[in-house]
Design a protein around this motif. Structure first.
Motif, short mmCIF file in Angstrom:
data_model
loop_
_atom_site.label_atom_id
_atom_site.label_comp_id
_atom_site.label_asym_id
_atom_site.label_seq_id
_atom_site.Cartn_x
_atom_site.Cartn_y
_atom_site.Cartn_z
N VAL A 92 -30.58 -27.18 -17.68
CA VAL A 92 -29.79 -26.03 -17.24
C VAL A 92 -28.58 -25.94 -17.63
CG1 VAL A 92 -28.83 -25.27 -14.94
CG2 VAL A 92 -31.29 -26.02 -14.89
N GLU A 93 -28.02 -26.94 -18.01
CA GLU A 93 -26.34 -26.83 -18.51
C GLU A 93 -26.54 -26.41 -19.99
OE1 GLU A 93 -24.57 -30.42 -17.27
OE2 GLU A 93 -24.12 -29.75 -15.12
N THR A 108 -31.03 -31.16 -15.04
CA THR A 108 -29.60 -30.58 -14.94
C THR A 108 -29.01 -30.43 -16.39
OG1 THR A 108 -29.06 -31.82 -13.09
CG2 THR A 108 -27.07 -31.11 -14.37
N PRO A 142 -30.78 -22.91 -5.85
CA PRO A 142 -31.29 -23.83 -6.84
C PRO A 142 -31.92 -23.20 -8.16
CG PRO A 142 -32.18 -24.27 -5.00
CD PRO A 142 -31.55 -23.26 -4.61
N VAL A 167 -29.43 -33.29 -3.61
CA VAL A 167 -29.29 -32.61 -4.66
C VAL A 167 -29.76 -31.13 -4.65
CG1 VAL A 167 -30.64 -32.21 -6.95
CG2 VAL A 167 -29.89 -34.69 -6.48
N HIS A 195 -28.51 -28.16 -6.54
CA HIS A 195 -28.18 -27.25 -7.67
C HIS A 195 -29.68 -27.10 -8.42
CE1 HIS A 195 -27.99 -31.20 -9.72
NE2 HIS A 195 -28.12 -30.63 -10.81
N ILE A 196 -30.55 -27.93 -8.25
CA ILE A 196 -31.89 -27.87 -9.14
C ILE A 196 -32.85 -28.28 -8.20
CG2 ILE A 196 -31.22 -28.08 -11.24
CD1 ILE A 196 -32.09 -31.18 -10.84
N ASP A 247 -33.68 -35.51 -12.28
CA ASP A 247 -32.51 -34.76 -11.93
C ASP A 247 -31.64 -34.51 -13.20
OD1 ASP A 247 -33.46 -34.57 -9.52
OD2 ASP A 247 -32.21 -35.94 -8.70
N GLU A 248 -31.43 -35.70 -14.08
CA GLU A 248 -30.40 -35.65 -15.17
C GLU A 248 -31.07 -34.90 -16.06
OE1 GLU A 248 -27.63 -36.19 -15.93
OE2 GLU A 248 -27.66 -36.37 -18.31
#
Ligand SMILES: NC(=O)C1=CN([C@@H]2O[C@H](COP(=O)(O)OP(=O)(O)OC[C@H]3O[C@@H](n4cnc5c(N)ncnc54)[C@H](OP(=O)(O)O)[C@@H]3O)[C@@H](O)[C@H]2O)C=CC1
Ligand SMILES: O=C1OC[C@@H](O)[C@H](O)[C@H]1O
Length: 400
Positions: A355-356, A352, A4, A34, A36-37, A348-349
């Motif tokens: 990160v993106e 994310t 993550p 979750v 990925h992070i 989380d949003e």
């Protein structure tokens, strides 16, 4: 599986919701699926004292090397912070968010985003110019429950939404609870009142069901008619506000859809708590979606279809479990075993997106936050509610 990505948060202010948010933020993301992070807290700031920031970090269980700051200005200079969560009163969001953006930090800012639409526009412009992420922390939009409701609408289960009733009201006994007029809920200096604090959720339900679910290319702002009753003790904050909204539906011939958004800090949506009365009703020709109170953290929905069938659903909020505290603005409690408060989904949003490399939230972008602020401006105009110039201004910096 890739490991993550770690997102490093700074927490600006140490009051009630900062505590709840940070405890949720530090809950293991895998408890909600979750992977990925991961979130970590690297710093917190208090405008009162460094000691207070230190105590906050200890109370929320932040990593031992997280830094405590006694000033927001010093805090935003910390190179380890990726994103700042702002948890000050409404009056301070604009100045605090500008400070963070100017310092090159991504920002998740508590609701109501700003005091007025001009401030929201100025923040959006600054974030764009600096290529930074900026999102209003309307946590409810990121709940799986809200995603489900929007999916029922976009998949056509109740047909085109024709009418929405949305209430978020609390019987707060304001003269007793906020007798000296200084509490942020009623204090005009802190942009107090029902509309900005509670009414934002009524408008959230109206917008996320009637506006956000329409194609982006054809969505149009609503006409607005409002009645606003002032809170007697300070006279300069609203106590009970009622808004009628008429949305054009260009996707339907000659279409228009209506909504009523209500809010009060004197009377409750459902006296005595979670009675079997829906605070939110979303209606179309094929049926109705009901959402049960509280509107800001609902955990139950009911879908009534024209053929008489009924689908009931519970939406538990997984989390850190027994002992983690939560706070609702006026008091606190403890989550039950295996329960969180639901603030991690917005976190989380935001993480994310960072990160993106995305610059806005998926379920409420900046244009929609600005539009909702415009609606609240119009409601205040019709109800003759203005706040002190120093908190309405877009001048930055301004000493508050
Ligand atoms: N999403 C949700 O469910 C909720 C969201 N909120 C939102 O969060 C924000 C904060 O609310 P809440 O935590 O209840 O408020 P609190 O009064 O508990 O905390 C606000 C904090 O802001 C800082 N602050 C800076 N300047 C001032 C000032 N002049 N007066 C008061 N506080 C100041 C203080 O922290 P310090 O001294 O450390 O600088 C203070 O502790 C609001 O925007 C509110 O709408 C609130 C409750 C629930
Ligand atoms: O955002 C909020 O949700 C919960 C309420 O109790 C609080 O006043 C408000 O700020």
């Amino acid at each position: 599986m890739a490991s993550p990505k770690i997102v490093r948060w700074g927490i600006l202010a140490t009051g009630g919701i900062a505590q709840t948010f940070t405890v949720d933020l530090l809950a293991d993301p895998t408890t909600r699926g979750v992977t990925h992070i991961k979130h970590t807290v690297v710093a917190a700031a208090s405008s009162s004292s460094q000691h207070r920031a230190q105590a906050f970090l200890k109370d929320v269980g932040a990593p031992g090397d997280a830094k405590a700051y006694g000033s927001y200005e010093e805090f935003v200079g910390d190179a380890n912070i990726d994103i700042v969560y702002i948890a000050t009163p409404h009056s301070h969001h604009y100045q605090n968010a500008m400070l963070c953006l100017e310092a090159g930090k991504h920002v998740l800012c508590e609701k109501a985003f700003t005091v007025n639409a001009a401030q929201a526009r100025a923040l959006a412009d600054k974030a764009k110019a600096k290529k930074l992420f900026l999102m209003e922390a309307v946590w409810t939009r990121y709940f799986p429950l809200s995603i489900y409701v929007r999916e029922q609408i976009t998949s056509g289960r109740i047909g085109p939404v024709a009418r929405v009733f949305a209430d978020n009201s609390m019987a707060l006994d304001p003269e007793v609870s906020f007798g000296d007029g200084k509490h942020r809920m009623v204090n005009p200096e802190l942009a107090g009142g029902a509309l900005l604090d509670l009414g934002i959720y009524s408008l959230t339900w109206v917008f996320q069901t009637l506006y956000h679910t329409q194609p982006e290319s054809s969505r149009q702002p609503p006409r607005v008619v409002a009645a606003l009753k002032s809170y007697g003790a300070t006279g300069a904050a609203d106590e009970t506000t009622t808004i009628v909204l008429a949305f054009p539906r260009p996707d339907e011939a000659g279409g228009e859809a209506h909504a009523i958004a209500t809010t009060s800090l004197r009377i409750a949506t459902t006296p005595g708590g979670n009675a079997d009365t829906a605070g939110i009703r979303i209606q179309g020709p094929g049926g109705e979606i009901q959402v049960f109170p509280p509107a800001f953290r609902p955990t139950r929905t009911r879908l009534l279809l024209k053929d008489g069938s009924v689908e009931e659903k519970d939406w538990p909020q997984p989390g850190p479990g027994a002992g983690s505290g939560w706070y609702n603005g006026f008091g606190g409690s403890r989550n039950a075993e295996g329960e969180g408060h639901g603030m991690f989904w917005e976190a989380d949003e935001a993480a994310t997106a960072v990160v993106e490399g995305r610059k806005e939230g998926r379920y409420e972008g900046l244009a929609e936050s600005i539009l909702i602020m415009e609606v609240m401006d119009e409601v205040r105009k019709q109800g003759n509610l203005t706040y002190p110039e120093k908190i309405e201004t877009t001048q930055y910096p301004t000493q508050l």
